[in-house]
Write a protein that holds these residues in place. Structure first.
Motif, PDB file in Angstrom:
ATOM      1  N   GLU A  93      40.414  35.586  48.247  1.00  0.00           N
ATOM      2  CA  GLU A  93      38.916  35.468  48.008  1.00  0.00           C
ATOM      3  C   GLU A  93      38.730  36.168  48.948  1.00  0.00           C
ATOM      4  N   ASN A  94      38.541  36.702  50.097  1.00  0.00           N
ATOM      5  CA  ASN A  94      38.380  38.117  50.744  1.00  0.00           C
ATOM      6  C   ASN A  94      38.293  39.329  50.983  1.00  0.00           C
ATOM      7  N   ILE A  95      39.169  39.671  50.151  1.00  0.00           N
ATOM      8  CA  ILE A  95      39.113  41.097  49.252  1.00  0.00           C
ATOM      9  C   ILE A  95      37.899  41.939  49.379  1.00  0.00           C
ATOM     10  N   ARG A  96      37.655  42.886  50.195  1.00  0.00           N
ATOM     11  CA  ARG A  96      36.814  43.930  49.753  1.00  0.00           C
ATOM     12  C   ARG A  96      37.440  44.530  48.391  1.00  0.00           C
ATOM     13  N   TRP A  97      36.900  45.175  47.051  1.00  0.00           N
ATOM     14  CA  TRP A  97      36.877  45.287  46.341  1.00  0.00           C
ATOM     15  C   TRP A  97      35.482  46.554  46.184  1.00  0.00           C
ATOM     16  N   THR A  98      36.475  47.596  45.491  1.00  0.00           N
ATOM     17  CA  THR A  98      36.130  48.748  44.880  1.00  0.00           C
ATOM     18  C   THR A  98      36.359  48.649  43.452  1.00  0.00           C
ATOM     19  N   LYS A  99      35.686  50.341  42.773  1.00  0.00           N
ATOM     20  CA  LYS A  99      36.175  50.133  41.434  1.00  0.00           C
ATOM     21  C   LYS A  99      37.372  50.810  41.466  1.00  0.00           C
ATOM     22  N   CYS A 100      38.353  50.009  40.385  1.00  0.00           N
ATOM     23  CA  CYS A 100      39.597  50.687  40.786  1.00  0.00           C
ATOM     24  C   CYS A 100      39.488  50.899  38.879  1.00  0.00           C
ATOM     25  N   ASP A 101      41.349  51.340  38.843  1.00  0.00           N
ATOM     26  CA  ASP A 101      42.003  51.854  37.626  1.00  0.00           C
ATOM     27  C   ASP A 101      42.897  50.825  37.716  1.00  0.00           C
ATOM     28  N   LEU A 102      43.711  50.015  38.531  1.00  0.00           N
ATOM     29  CA  LEU A 102      44.768  48.952  38.171  1.00  0.00           C
ATOM     30  C   LEU A 102      44.934  48.255  39.443  1.00  0.00           C
ATOM     31  N   ILE A 103      45.069  47.018  38.286  1.00  0.00           N
ATOM     32  CA  ILE A 103      44.900  46.178  39.460  1.00  0.00           C
ATOM     33  C   ILE A 103      46.314  45.320  39.436  1.00  0.00           C
ATOM     34  N   PRO A 113      44.216  29.606  46.368  1.00  0.00           N
ATOM     35  CA  PRO A 113      43.892  28.320  46.316  1.00  0.00           C
ATOM     36  C   PRO A 113      43.017  27.912  44.572  1.00  0.00           C
ATOM     37  N   GLU A 114      43.782  26.962  44.192  1.00  0.00           N
ATOM     38  CA  GLU A 114      42.163  26.737  43.072  1.00  0.00           C
ATOM     39  C   GLU A 114      41.695  27.061  42.701  1.00  0.00           C
ATOM     40  N   GLU A 115      40.531  26.611  43.840  1.00  0.00           N
ATOM     41  CA  GLU A 115      38.556  27.055  43.909  1.00  0.00           C
ATOM     42  C   GLU A 115      38.261  28.548  44.641  1.00  0.00           C
ATOM     43  N   HIS A 116      39.468  28.687  44.941  1.00  0.00           N
ATOM     44  CA  HIS A 116      38.715  30.813  44.666  1.00  0.00           C
ATOM     45  C   HIS A 116      39.194  30.907  43.144  1.00  0.00           C
ATOM     46  N   PHE A 117      40.415  30.110  42.863  1.00  0.00           N
ATOM     47  CA  PHE A 117      40.645  31.236  41.505  1.00  0.00           C
ATOM     48  C   PHE A 117      39.341  32.017  40.496  1.00  0.00           C
ATOM     49  N   GLU A 118      38.542  31.212  40.461  1.00  0.00           N
ATOM     50  CA  GLU A 118      37.396  31.803  38.840  1.00  0.00           C
ATOM     51  C   GLU A 118      36.755  32.916  39.906  1.00  0.00           C
ATOM     52  N   PHE A 119      36.218  33.014  41.011  1.00  0.00           N
ATOM     53  CA  PHE A 119      35.784  33.338  42.089  1.00  0.00           C
ATOM     54  C   PHE A 119      37.318  35.613  42.186  1.00  0.00           C
ATOM     55  N   VAL A 120      38.263  34.633  42.510  1.00  0.00           N
ATOM     56  CA  VAL A 120      39.314  36.109  42.440  1.00  0.00           C
ATOM     57  C   VAL A 120      38.937  37.005  41.153  1.00  0.00           C
ATOM     58  N   TRP A 121      38.548  35.917  40.040  1.00  0.00           N
ATOM     59  CA  TRP A 121      39.337  36.736  38.735  1.00  0.00           C
ATOM     60  C   TRP A 121      38.285  37.289  38.702  1.00  0.00           C
ATOM     61  N   ASP A 122      37.119  37.279  38.587  1.00  0.00           N
ATOM     62  CA  ASP A 122      35.276  37.530  37.961  1.00  0.00           C
ATOM     63  C   ASP A 122      35.471  38.777  39.029  1.00  0.00           C
ATOM     64  N   ASN A 123      36.237  38.883  40.396  1.00  0.00           N
ATOM     65  CA  ASN A 123      36.073  39.877  40.916  1.00  0.00           C
ATOM     66  C   ASN A 123      37.079  41.208  40.191  1.00  0.00           C
ATOM     67  N   ILE A 124      38.350  40.870  39.872  1.00  0.00           N
ATOM     68  CA  ILE A 124      39.273  41.648  39.039  1.00  0.00           C
ATOM     69  C   ILE A 124      38.718  42.369  37.919  1.00  0.00           C
ATOM     70  N   ILE A 125      37.894  41.321  37.216  1.00  0.00           N
ATOM     71  CA  ILE A 125      37.533  41.751  35.753  1.00  0.00           C
ATOM     72  C   ILE A 125      35.948  43.021  36.119  1.00  0.00           C
ATOM     73  N   ASN A 126      35.378  42.311  36.997  1.00  0.00           N
ATOM     74  CA  ASN A 126      33.965  43.351  37.419  1.00  0.00           C
ATOM     75  C   ASN A 126      34.649  44.388  38.496  1.00  0.00           C
ATOM     76  N   SER A 127      36.190  44.832  38.989  1.00  0.00           N
ATOM     77  CA  SER A 127      35.947  45.777  39.809  1.00  0.00           C
ATOM     78  C   SER A 127      36.630  46.659  38.853  1.00  0.00           C
ATOM     79  N   LEU A 128      37.153  46.458  37.925  1.00  0.00           N
ATOM     80  CA  LEU A 128      38.590  47.425  36.843  1.00  0.00           C
ATOM     81  C   LEU A 128      36.848  48.307  35.771  1.00  0.00           C
TER      82      LEU A 128
END
Ligand SMILES: C[S@@+](CC[C@H](N)C(=O)[O-])C[C@H]1O[C@@H](n2cnc3c(N)ncnc32)[C@H](O)[C@@H]1O
Length: 195
Positions: A93-103, A113-128
């Motif tokens: 949940e504290n990753i510093r993200w940049t745009k990327c080609d592969l996660i 932790p369950e309470e951070h999963f949605e936030f982390v998932w949004d970051n994954i999808i938005n960063s690609l």
């Protein structure tokens, strides 16, 4: 349930191994696109075998793990590529993200932790970037470990709007890396962002 905070034995068992087949399959898909290397994240990189494989292929890699022993483990195998390697010792949940080609996320996201999963998932999808890929595992709802679990439908839904290029469900009783018997239910997934 096994202690999912102490990874010492896991790292010992995984000290020497080849990169995971799912990552090799992902490379094949990038090869078909004539895309050989870009920017990647390796989430929950552990010993760093997948990070190393990415670096060997010419990728620029951000390896993420919240275990403080990871930089030392990484140094053992990735020192020759240190100019293209960035290590973030932090929780998902504290990753510093940049745009990327592969996660790449092998056997790691279910431990978020369950309470951070949605936030982390949004970051994954938005960063690609468009044509970028997610490659990794989600745990199924019949997995024995009480982590973040998904039904098959929920797992597929995570990739709505993406091209699901590979989706393989496994359910079996088998040993964990450290030798305990466990009921496994997991999905191996590769998906490409198309819009
Ligand atoms: C099962 S190991 C997988 C390691 C490697 N990806 C592999 O395939 O062998 C899970 C890894 O995720 C890391 N991890 C677990 N929870 C995490 C979190 N919330 N944030 C960052 N890393 C985490 C652990 O420290 C561990 O190295």
């Amino acid at each position: 349930m096994a202690d999912v905070t102490d990874w010492t034995n896991y790292y010992k068992v995984h000290k020497e191994r080849k990169a995971r087949d799912l990552l090799i399959k992902t490379f094949e898909l990038f090869d078909k696109d004539n895309f050989n290397s870009g920017i990647a994240y390796d989430l929950g990189c552990g010993n760093g075998h997948e990070t190393y494989e990415l670096l060997k292929k010419g990728w620029q890699v951000t390896a993420v793990d919240n275990n403080e022993n990871v930089p030392e483990l990484m140094n053992e195998i990735s020192i020759e590529f240190k100019d293209r390697l960035n290590i973030q010792i932090t929780s998902f949940e504290n990753i510093r993200w940049t745009k990327c080609d592969l996660i790449n996320a092998n056997y790691s996201l279910p431990f978020c932790p369950e309470e951070h999963f949605e936030f982390v998932w949004d970051n994954i999808i938005n960063s690609l970037n468009i044509n970028g890929r997610f490659s990794g595992q989600l745990f199924g709802d019949r997995d024995e470990w009480d982590l973040v679990r998904h039904s098959k439908e929920q797992a597929i839904k995570r990739f709505e709007g993406m091209e699901l290029e590979y989706f393989n469900e496994t359910e079996k009783d088998d040993k964990t890396a450290t030798g305990e018997l466990k009921h496994w239910h997991l999905f191996d997934i590769i998906a490409r962002k198309i819009k």
